[in-house]
Design an enzyme around this catalytic site. Structure first.
Site, short mmCIF file in Angstrom:
data_model
loop_
_atom_site.label_atom_id
_atom_site.label_comp_id
_atom_site.label_asym_id
_atom_site.label_seq_id
_atom_site.Cartn_x
_atom_site.Cartn_y
_atom_site.Cartn_z
N VAL A 11 -0.76 -145.90 2.50
CA VAL A 11 -1.33 -145.82 1.15
C VAL A 11 -1.77 -147.20 0.66
O VAL A 11 -2.90 -147.37 0.18
CB VAL A 11 -0.31 -145.19 0.18
CG1 VAL A 11 -0.69 -145.40 -1.26
CG2 VAL A 11 -0.18 -143.71 0.48
N THR A 121 5.02 -142.05 -4.09
CA THR A 121 5.47 -140.76 -4.63
C THR A 121 6.93 -140.87 -5.02
O THR A 121 7.78 -141.17 -4.18
CB THR A 121 5.28 -139.66 -3.56
OG1 THR A 121 3.91 -139.65 -3.18
CG2 THR A 121 5.68 -138.30 -4.10
N PHE A 153 -3.32 -139.18 -3.83
CA PHE A 153 -3.53 -137.86 -3.23
C PHE A 153 -4.29 -137.95 -1.90
O PHE A 153 -4.78 -136.93 -1.42
CB PHE A 153 -4.29 -136.94 -4.20
CG PHE A 153 -3.49 -136.60 -5.43
CD1 PHE A 153 -2.51 -135.61 -5.38
CD2 PHE A 153 -3.70 -137.25 -6.63
CE1 PHE A 153 -1.75 -135.29 -6.50
CE2 PHE A 153 -2.96 -136.94 -7.77
CZ PHE A 153 -1.98 -135.95 -7.70
N LEU A 154 -4.41 -139.16 -1.33
CA LEU A 154 -5.19 -139.26 -0.09
C LEU A 154 -4.53 -138.47 1.04
O LEU A 154 -3.32 -138.22 1.02
CB LEU A 154 -5.38 -140.71 0.33
CG LEU A 154 -4.17 -141.57 0.73
CD1 LEU A 154 -3.67 -141.26 2.12
CD2 LEU A 154 -4.56 -143.03 0.66
N GLU A 156 -4.02 -138.46 5.17
CA GLU A 156 -4.19 -139.25 6.39
C GLU A 156 -5.23 -138.55 7.25
O GLU A 156 -5.29 -137.33 7.32
CB GLU A 156 -2.87 -139.39 7.15
CG GLU A 156 -1.92 -140.33 6.43
CD GLU A 156 -0.58 -140.49 7.14
OE1 GLU A 156 -0.52 -140.35 8.36
OE2 GLU A 156 0.40 -140.76 6.43
N GLY A 257 0.54 -121.76 12.16
CA GLY A 257 0.74 -122.66 13.30
C GLY A 257 2.14 -123.23 13.33
O GLY A 257 3.10 -122.58 12.87
N CYS A 264 4.89 -137.06 4.13
CA CYS A 264 4.85 -136.63 2.73
C CYS A 264 5.51 -135.28 2.46
O CYS A 264 6.53 -135.22 1.77
CB CYS A 264 3.41 -136.63 2.24
SG CYS A 264 2.75 -138.28 2.13
N LYS A 324 -0.91 -134.26 12.42
CA LYS A 324 -2.19 -133.59 12.21
C LYS A 324 -3.28 -134.43 12.88
O LYS A 324 -3.03 -135.59 13.23
CB LYS A 324 -2.48 -133.37 10.72
CG LYS A 324 -2.69 -134.65 9.93
CD LYS A 324 -3.16 -134.27 8.55
CE LYS A 324 -3.34 -135.46 7.65
NZ LYS A 324 -3.84 -135.14 6.34
P1 NAD Z 1 4.50 -146.78 4.84
O1 NAD Z 1 5.89 -146.70 5.34
O2 NAD Z 1 3.35 -146.56 5.77
O3 NAD Z 1 4.28 -148.20 4.13
C1 NAD Z 1 5.18 -148.81 3.26
C2 NAD Z 1 5.00 -150.32 3.41
O4 NAD Z 1 5.72 -150.98 2.35
C3 NAD Z 1 5.56 -150.89 4.70
O5 NAD Z 1 4.56 -151.63 5.37
C4 NAD Z 1 6.75 -151.78 4.25
O6 NAD Z 1 6.92 -152.91 5.09
C5 NAD Z 1 6.29 -152.17 2.88
N1 NAD Z 1 7.37 -152.61 1.96
C6 NAD Z 1 8.53 -151.99 1.68
N2 NAD Z 1 9.20 -152.67 0.73
C7 NAD Z 1 8.44 -153.74 0.39
C8 NAD Z 1 8.56 -154.80 -0.54
N3 NAD Z 1 9.62 -154.90 -1.38
N4 NAD Z 1 7.59 -155.73 -0.61
C9 NAD Z 1 6.52 -155.64 0.19
N5 NAD Z 1 6.33 -154.64 1.09
C10 NAD Z 1 7.28 -153.71 1.18
O7 NAD Z 1 4.42 -145.72 3.65
P2 NAD Z 1 3.12 -144.93 3.14
O8 NAD Z 1 2.83 -143.78 4.04
O9 NAD Z 1 2.06 -145.90 2.80
O10 NAD Z 1 3.71 -144.30 1.80
C11 NAD Z 1 3.98 -145.10 0.66
C12 NAD Z 1 4.23 -144.19 -0.51
O11 NAD Z 1 3.05 -143.42 -0.81
C13 NAD Z 1 5.34 -143.16 -0.28
O12 NAD Z 1 6.00 -142.94 -1.49
C14 NAD Z 1 4.57 -141.92 0.13
O13 NAD Z 1 5.27 -140.75 -0.16
C15 NAD Z 1 3.33 -142.03 -0.75
N6 NAD Z 1 2.16 -141.32 -0.24
C16 NAD Z 1 1.89 -141.34 1.11
C17 NAD Z 1 0.75 -140.69 1.56
C18 NAD Z 1 0.41 -140.67 3.03
O14 NAD Z 1 -0.46 -139.88 3.42
N7 NAD Z 1 1.05 -141.47 3.87
C19 NAD Z 1 -0.11 -140.01 0.67
C20 NAD Z 1 0.21 -140.04 -0.69
C21 NAD Z 1 1.33 -140.70 -1.13
#
Ligand code: NAD
Length: 437
Positions: A11, A121, A153-154, A156, A257, A264, A324
């Site tokens: 994100v 989230t 809401f993106l 992956e 499926g 998420c 996916k």
């Molecule tokens: P991720 O694990 O890919 O990335 C999190 C990053 O934050 C990591 O690189 C980690 O090193 C860094 N981090 C953690 N604590 C830190 C700090 N104190 N300072 C600096 N960096 C720090 O997670 P993600 O998939 O990007 O998801 C992040 C949030 O967004 C989650 O709450 C997730 O539910 C939400 N979200 C994810 C998606 C998705 O498709 N992946 C979509 C919508 C929302």
């Protein structure tokens, strides 16, 4: 505008490049030094279509910079996004330790006016906690720091497109200033037609959990329907088409499926359950969505077992490991859940995925990885289609039959036509329709 982003994962990094692409000056920080070195070098730490070119472009235009120093994403910035992970605790509650530590870093580095936008989230009420943490940490004046909720809401696999042209922009703020700053930040997307929904903070926080739980519900509903179809001889895809023509239902997310996975849906559903518990509301529907999702993997496993009888000494090839298509993300991937189940039952499991092999090997070292489809399927007693990568639709089926030990396909994503598979001499188990034995 001058923007900071804390956390450069799926994100955070997409947020960085998308905001730079529309002309903002962006600094992304992460505590993972290796990741930051890669990003400074223009290399994306994970696969996402279109990400790397925008990353390079932002760096070249000097609109994008990366650092391990939290201050660089906070000092002199107008908005700082919190995009750190919120993984589940063992009881399913969201673990908000990274959110708290990001809030503390913001408080320490903030000097003037600042909007802190919570993009991770999180359960409703988290923005209040962020605000209180900042107040406790930042002992002097905190009047200029305001927390807003801006859930992401993106999806992956299409994350760049989603970030540049969001299906909706949701901003929860408790003051006109918070809304005004976020409106300016997203002006380009709003002008291009993305709907803006402005609410209070708790409504925005809850809307994200509500959306993800509803999407998971659609998937579990169609998977339960698939079980009924298998027992009655009906065809789940045709039923989904019929349902999908009704605009009140829609066809999306009605593909039976192996079920949902990823970072998420599984964790957000559990976090939503725990939130409902915490406000004394019994919401068994959420538990049922999860149960049906686990059952979806089990149903595909049952088909493999039905086809192969004993699994000991059998070789099963899995096509697709990411949760996916379009991503190398294997977090809570149903393919890996199935792989574990097959290995535990005594099968040897070989696999191929166009992008997710390295990540999968780390999660499940017992997997035998092949460099292409035919390497994985060679001598296999059964092939399972696990992830609907488009290239799996065009496999040379005659060659597949030739290289396999038994001509047997279990289709966990309904990618093939049962009549054609039967005509080619395969034993074929689709999902939610009668098998061709
Ligand atoms: P991720 O694990 O890919 O990335 C999190 C990053 O934050 C990591 O690189 C980690 O090193 C860094 N981090 C953690 N604590 C830190 C700090 N104190 N300072 C600096 N960096 C720090 O997670 P993600 O998939 O990007 O998801 C992040 C949030 O967004 C989650 O709450 C997730 O539910 C939400 N979200 C994810 C998606 C998705 O498709 N992946 C979509 C919508 C929302």
């Amino acid at each position: 505008m001058r923007v900071g982003v804390i956390g450069t994962g799926h994100v955070g990094l997409v947020t960085c490049v998308a905001l730079a692409e529309i002309g903002h000056d962006v600094v992304g920080v992460d505590r993972d030094q290796e990741r930051i070195l890669k990003l400074q070098d223009g290399r994306a730490p994970f696969f996402e279509p279109g990400l790397e070119p925008l990353l390079e472009k932002g760096l070249n235009q000097r609109l994008l910079a990366f650092s391990v120093e939290p201050e660089s994403a906070v000092a002199d910035r107008e908005v700082v996004f919190i995009c750190v992970g919120t993984p589940p605790r063992t009881d399913g509650q969201a673990n908000l330790v990274a959110i708290e530590s990001a809030a503390r870093e913001v408080a320490r580095a903030a000097s003037g006016e600042l909007i802190v936008a919570e993009k991770s989230t999180v359960p409703a009420g988290t923005a209040d906690r962020i605000h209180r943490t900042i107040a406790l940490e930042h002992r002097s004046s905190r009047n200029g720091i305001e927390v807003v909720s801006n859930p992401e809401f993106l999806r992956e696999g299409t994350a760049i497109e989603d970030a540049l042209r969001p299906s909706r922009i949701l901003v929860g703020a408790n003051s006109p200033r918070g809304h005004e700053v976020m409106r300016r930040l997203y002006a380009a997307a709003i002008d291009a037609g993305s709907p803006l929904v402005e609410t209070d903070i708790r409504t925005a926080e809850l809307a994200k959990h509500a959306s993800n739980a509803f999407l998971a519900l659609k998937i579990s509903y169609v998977n339960a329907l698939a079980r009924v179809c298998e027992r009655t001889g009906a065809d789940v895809d045709s039923i989904a088409d019929v349902m999908g023509f009704d605009p009140r239902i829609g066809r999306a997310f009605l593909d039976a499926g192996l079920g949902y996975g990823g970072f998420c849906f599984p964790k957000d559903l559990q976090a939503f359950e725990r939130l409902a518990d915490s406000v004394n509301y019994d919401f068994p529907l959420l538990r049922e969505i999860r149960r049906l999702n686990d059952q979806a993997v089990e149903a595909v496993f049952d088909n493999v077992e039905d086809g192969l009888w004993n699994l000991e000494g059998k070789r099963v090839a899995l096509l697709g490991l990411s949760f996916k298509p379009g991503t190398d993300d294997v977090r809570l991937s149903p393919s890996l859940a199935l792989a574990r189940r097959l290995i535990d039952a005594g099968a040897t499991v070989a696999a191929f995925d166009p992008e997710a092999m390295m990540a999968a090997k780390e999660e499940l070292p017992e997997l035998e990885l092949a460099s292409d489809v035919f390497g994985a399927t060679n001598d296999a007693h059964c092939v399972v289609l696990c992830t609907s990568w488009p290239q799996f639709r065009n496999i040379d089926l005659d060659l597949l039959k030739e290289v396999m030990a038994y001509p047997m396909v279990v289709d966990g994503r309904n990618m093939y036509d049962p009549a054609e598979m039967g005509a080619r001499g395969f034993t074929y188990y689709p999902t939610g329709k009668p098998p061709i034995r």
